[in-house]
Design an enzyme around this catalytic site. Structure first.
Site, PDB file in Angstrom:
ATOM      1  N   LYS A 114      46.504  79.901  54.614  1.00  0.00           N
ATOM      2  CA  LYS A 114      45.200  80.567  54.502  1.00  0.00           C
ATOM      3  C   LYS A 114      45.402  81.850  53.714  1.00  0.00           C
ATOM      4  O   LYS A 114      46.475  82.456  53.769  1.00  0.00           O
ATOM      5  CB  LYS A 114      44.668  80.925  55.887  1.00  0.00           C
TER       6      LYS A 114
HETATM    7  N1  GLU Z   1      38.486  76.549  54.670  1.00  0.00           N
HETATM    8  C1  GLU Z   1      38.261  75.264  55.231  1.00  0.00           C
HETATM    9  C2  GLU Z   1      38.718  75.199  56.673  1.00  0.00           C
HETATM   10  O1  GLU Z   1      38.817  76.194  57.343  1.00  0.00           O
HETATM   11  C3  GLU Z   1      38.793  74.160  54.373  1.00  0.00           C
HETATM   12  C4  GLU Z   1      40.263  74.107  54.165  1.00  0.00           C
HETATM   13  C5  GLU Z   1      40.657  73.057  53.143  1.00  0.00           C
HETATM   14  O2  GLU Z   1      39.868  72.219  52.793  1.00  0.00           O
HETATM   15  O3  GLU Z   1      41.809  73.143  52.729  1.00  0.00           O
HETATM   16  O4  GLU Z   1      38.944  74.157  57.202  1.00  0.00           O
END
Ligand code: GLU
Length: 424
Positions: A114
């Site tokens: 993240k």
């Molecule tokens: N930001 C999204 C989540 O929290 C998507 C993450 C992704 O698709 O890699 O799941």
């Protein structure tokens, strides 16, 4: 995925503290090697970068960006990039841990990552946002890639941001690499159905939970906090399934119709900002009132830490299905457990986003595109498979839904670590 702004504040613990506490709870039910557990308490690495941004007035501002890599035992790091003023290193680490569990509970071959930039996207013009994104991509280039770490949209970022990110990366690499990020517009390798996927999966899982408790969906009332891409798609899915969505909100407030809103008629706040609270509905409420409405299912889909020690006892919903990442603090979680209110966790319910990201990545590396029907069919199949795995643990052990989902995820991760072993 754009979501609403914070509506209530009391942040009792940081995302990383919550993520660690939840890990310990799950570990207590499993025989996980202490060394593996200790590794999972910490991220593999965290990158902090300075991003010089030329503002439209010619001045230069240096912003801070992060990318946390939690664990990649099951595959490349995967997770969103958020642009938000509250982004911190700890938040990125905590959210990257959640991504590890999210990918594992879905059994998709990714780990957890993240990142984000400490910036309020509302303060940026489109040109500034583009320059920021391109420079951020360049700063992260050494630590990302289609086989190592694949970012995606999150709060404050969207498909267009991902297109700029992919373009900057590809230009520097000298070849078009659509698989370096997911959540792109379909014309540059994005997947049909990706934008709707997190909200759709919240709807699919909520429907399964409604069925599990033998409620009649046609008799079920739902309140959704946050009418962005997650909340709006969840609300529309449940409306279509026959439930009565009585309240939805944006940052400015909620609208309420005891007879059920027409969720397709209410534009989400990405389509037209301010349209939700400005909609002509029988009643308006504050966001705090929405959270304590007398409904069957509450779907918090805005920001984290909205269900807290202060309001958890006042929540009248019979079930909570988490659309946002981390909407329930640990204390609120214990209150719900004590009160017997089931909480279906975020990293199962909203995992449709990363699941369709996985489909997108498969399409990109194979240079093939799937139809929307195929994406939605496979998404539903994956969600039902994950639901069944979690339900089995829930039924077999006397645990909460969150613990059951952790047990599924952690046992897969621990098994992979133990099987791969430690580099001497
Ligand atoms: N930001 C999204 C989540 O929290 C998507 C993450 C992704 O698709 O890699 O799941």
């Amino acid at each position: 995925m754009a979501t609403a702004e914070p509506t209530s504040e009391p942040t009792e613990e940081t995302a990383v503290e919550t993520a660690r506490r939840q890990l310990e709870r799950a570990a207590a039910h499993l025989d996980v090697d202490e060394g593996v557990l200790e590794r999972l308490r910490h991220p593999d690495s965290v990158y902090r970068v300075a991003i010089p941004l030329e503002r439209d007035d010619g001045s230069t501002e240096v912003l801070t960006g992060y990318r946390a890599h939690h664990d990649d035992v099951r595959g490349p790091y995967k997770g969103g990039l958020r642009y938000h003023p509250d982004v911190t290193e700890d938040e990125c680490v905590g959210l990257s841990m959640w991504m590890t569990w999210k990918c594992a509970v879905m059994d998709i071959p990714f780990g957890g990552g993240k990142g984000g930039v400490v910036v309020d996207p509302k303060d940026l013009s489109a040109a500034e946002k583009e320059r920021l994104t391109r420079r951020f991509a360049e700063e992260l280039r050494p630590v990302i890639g289609p086989m190592t770490d694949i970012p995606a949209p999150d709060m404050g970022t969207d498909p267009e941001t991902m297109a700029w990110f992919m373009d900057a990366y590809s230009m520097q690499e000298g070849e078009t690499e659509p698989g370096v990020v997911t959540g792109k517009p379909p014309v540059v390798g994005g997947s049909a159905g990706r934008e709707e996927a997190p909200g759709r999966s919240v709807g699919i899982i909520a429907e399964k939970a409604i069925e599990y408790y033998d409620w009649d969906v046609a008799e079920t009332t739902v309140a959704v906090q946050g009418f962005g891409s997650v909340g709006a798609n969840a609300a529309r899915y449940l409306d279509e399934a026959g439930a009565s969505v009585v309240a939805v909100s944006d940052v400015d407030g909620a609208i309420y119709d005891p007879d059920g809103l027409d969720t397709n008629d209410v534009e989400d706040h990405d389509e037209t900002p301010g349209m939700v609270s400005g909609y002509d509905a029988p009643e308006t409420l504050t966001n705090e009132e929405l959270l304590t409405l007398d409904v069957d299912v509450l779907v918090p889909s805005a920001v984290g830490n909205v269900l807290t020690a202060e309001n958890a006892r006042d929540v009248r919903a019979a079930m909570v299905v988490e659309g946002a990442n981390g909407p329930t603090t640990s204390t609120a979680d214990s209150i719900f457990e004590e009160r017997g209110v089931p909480v279906i966790p975020d990293f199962l319910a909203n995992a449709g986003g990363v699941t369709v990201s996985y489909f997108e990545w498969l399409q990109d590396i194979n240079r093939r595109s799937w139809s929307l029907e195929r994406v939605n069919e496979e998404l539903e199949a994956e969600m039902l498979r994950a639901w069944d795995a979690v339900r089995e643990e829930y039924e077999a052990r006397d645990v909460t839904w969150r613990d059951a989902a952790y047990i599924v995820a952690l046992s897969r991760i621990a098994e992979a670590h133990e099987t791969r072993g430690l580099w001497p």
